[in-house]
Write an enzyme that holds these catalytic residues in place. Structure first.
Site, PDB file in Angstrom:
ATOM      1  N   ASP A  50     -11.085   8.793 -22.170  1.00 37.29           N
ATOM      2  CA  ASP A  50     -11.002   7.366 -21.850  1.00 37.29           C
ATOM      3  C   ASP A  50     -10.607   6.644 -23.139  1.00 37.29           C
ATOM      4  OD1 ASP A  50     -11.466   4.684 -21.456  1.00 37.29           O
ATOM      5  OD2 ASP A  50     -13.344   4.961 -20.353  1.00 37.29           O
ATOM      6  N   GLU A  91       0.839  -1.211   0.000  1.00 37.73           N
ATOM      7  CA  GLU A  91       0.000   0.000   0.000  1.00 37.73           C
ATOM      8  C   GLU A  91       0.871   1.256   0.000  1.00 37.73           C
ATOM      9  OE1 GLU A  91      -2.837  -0.367   3.173  1.00 37.73           O
ATOM     10  OE2 GLU A  91      -3.823  -2.050   2.183  1.00 37.73           O
TER      11      GLU A  91
END
Ligand code: DSN
Length: 414
Positions: A197, A53
């Site tokens: 996108d 993380e």
């Protein structure tokens, strides 16, 4: 896969059958591809065992000396390949990546202007059935009925009327070039962020056969497994000004630990994509789509917008009196895989639409060229002219199997 065969023969057999299926069929789903053996190896590596993380150099876990190198490689290659100031390679896939972009740059309830799903847009561009259409206020543009193309004057009018905070350009079933410069101009005129996108066309952008959305877009999102030919994943590209907001939205905003094996495989795919060989692949993908379109037109098929500028085509089967689902299933039995798809202004429901969608990324990865597109169109025509004839479908599937032997697919054992 000897260990898998020993541990779980049932699953081994399913995967083996899938591999045979992928080898012996003509795969025309425009969002699919064959990754290289190198991508598969990175994806199946021990990096799978790690938690990390955070971002390179700033992790919440120790033991990252190699993971940081992996992620830095992927990030640097992404930035260089697309000419972006910042890349985030951690999104698990395209939908969460788009969600992260909205979370980073919008407040709940803000207006998103995107292409209607029914006209070729994506779920996450504000469709009613997507959470993006619940948490934000969706407004849509589509294509012109007469041309099958996006009309930028109409996009401008809608943008002026609704003043969205986000304008999205990108599609899952649009066969024409997107005018990113015009989208950018409209977004900035109305004070919206512009998200491009490019999930479907990223490989074509790299190859220079579709204009790049940089520098017009504030944020570019792409999946990594379509024309880019990497593993299943996604990345977000943006300027340095938005980097912190985007990174924070991805982690810790929406995700926990990144999938490091995927990050590594993305790095490999980006290295491959930086080659001249890949650029030629992108060019051939478009030439193949245009050849396939031409032969289908000659057989009397009705193509939305009359053809294609990119890797995909959309056939409206209304004039043939066949439903999309029936056509797709008959073609699958004949070894030609595509998907039923809505066509713009489709009077039929989404699950049983009037068209089928085809694309050439996978067949081009196998080395097929224009001559093979002629053969594929001929087989498709034979199947669709006699769509109930399962004997014919079976006979064609044997021909297809034989044909495929001459075109080894990347990443599949011979
Ligand atoms: N599901 C993808 C496609 O097939 O186009 C888009 O996310």
């Amino acid at each position: 896969m000897e260990a898998l065969k020993r541990t779980d023969p049932e699953l081994y057999e399913i995967i083996e059958r899938e591999e045979r299926y992928q080898r012996s069929s003509i795969r025309l789903i425009p969002s699919e591809n064959y990754t290289s053996q190198a991508v598969l190896e990175a994806s199946g590596s021990v990096l799978q065992n790690k938690y990390s993380e955070g971002y390179a150099g700033k992790r919440y876990y120790e033991g990252q000396r190699y993971i940081d190198r992996v992620e830095r490689l992927a990030v640097t290659r992404a930035e260089e390949l697309f000419g972006a100031e910042h890349a985030n390679v951690q999104p698990y896939s395209g939908s969460p990546a788009n969600f992260a972009v909205y979370c980073a740059l919008l407040e709940p309830g803000d207006t998103i202007l995107g292409m209607a799903l029914a006209h070729g847009g994506h779920l996450t561009h504000g469709s009613d059935v997507s959470m993006t259409g619940r948490f934000w206020n969706p407004v849509r543009y589509g294509v012109r009925k007469e041309t099958g193309r996006i009309d930028m004057d109409e996009v401008r009018q809608i943008a002026r009327a609704h003043r969205p905070k986000m304008l999205v350009a990108g599609a899952s079933a649009y066969p024409r070039e997107l005018d990113f410069a015009a989208f950018g101009e409209i977004a900035h005129e109305v004070g919206a962020h512009f998200l491009a996108d490019i999930s479907h066309i990223a490989g074509l952008v790299v190859a220079g056969v579709h204009p790049s959305p940089l520098p017009h877009a504030d944020v570019v999102m792409t999946t990594t497994h379509k024309t880019l030919r990497g593993p299943r994943g996604a990345m977000i590209l943006c300027g340095a000004d938005l980097a912190a907001a985007i990174d924070k939205a991805v982690f810790p905003g929406l995700q926990g630990g990144p999938h490091n094996h995927t990050t590594a495989a993305i790095a490999v795919a980006l290295k491959e994509a930086a080659s001249e060989e890949f650029r030629e692949y992108g060019r051939q993908t478009v030439r193949n789509a245009q050849a396939l379109a031409q032969h289908l037109l000659e057989h009397g098929y009705d193509l939305v917008s009359g053809g294609t500028d990119n890797h995909l085509l959309l056939i409206d089967l209304t004039n043939r009196g066949i439903l999309g689902k029936k056509a797709a299933k008959a073609l699958d039995r004949a070894g030609i895989i595509c998907n039923a798809n809505a066509v713009p202004f489709d009077p039929r429901p989404a699950f049983s639409p009037s068209g089928i969608r085809l694309g050439t990324p996978s067949v081009t990865s196998r080395g097929m060229k224009e001559a093979e597109m002629q053969q594929i169109a001929a087989w498709m025509n034979r199947v669709l002219q006699d769509v109930e004839n399962e004997d014919l479908q079976k006979a064609i599937s044997a021909e297809v199997r034989e044909f495929c032997r001459a075109f080894p697919a990347p990443g599949l054992a011979e």
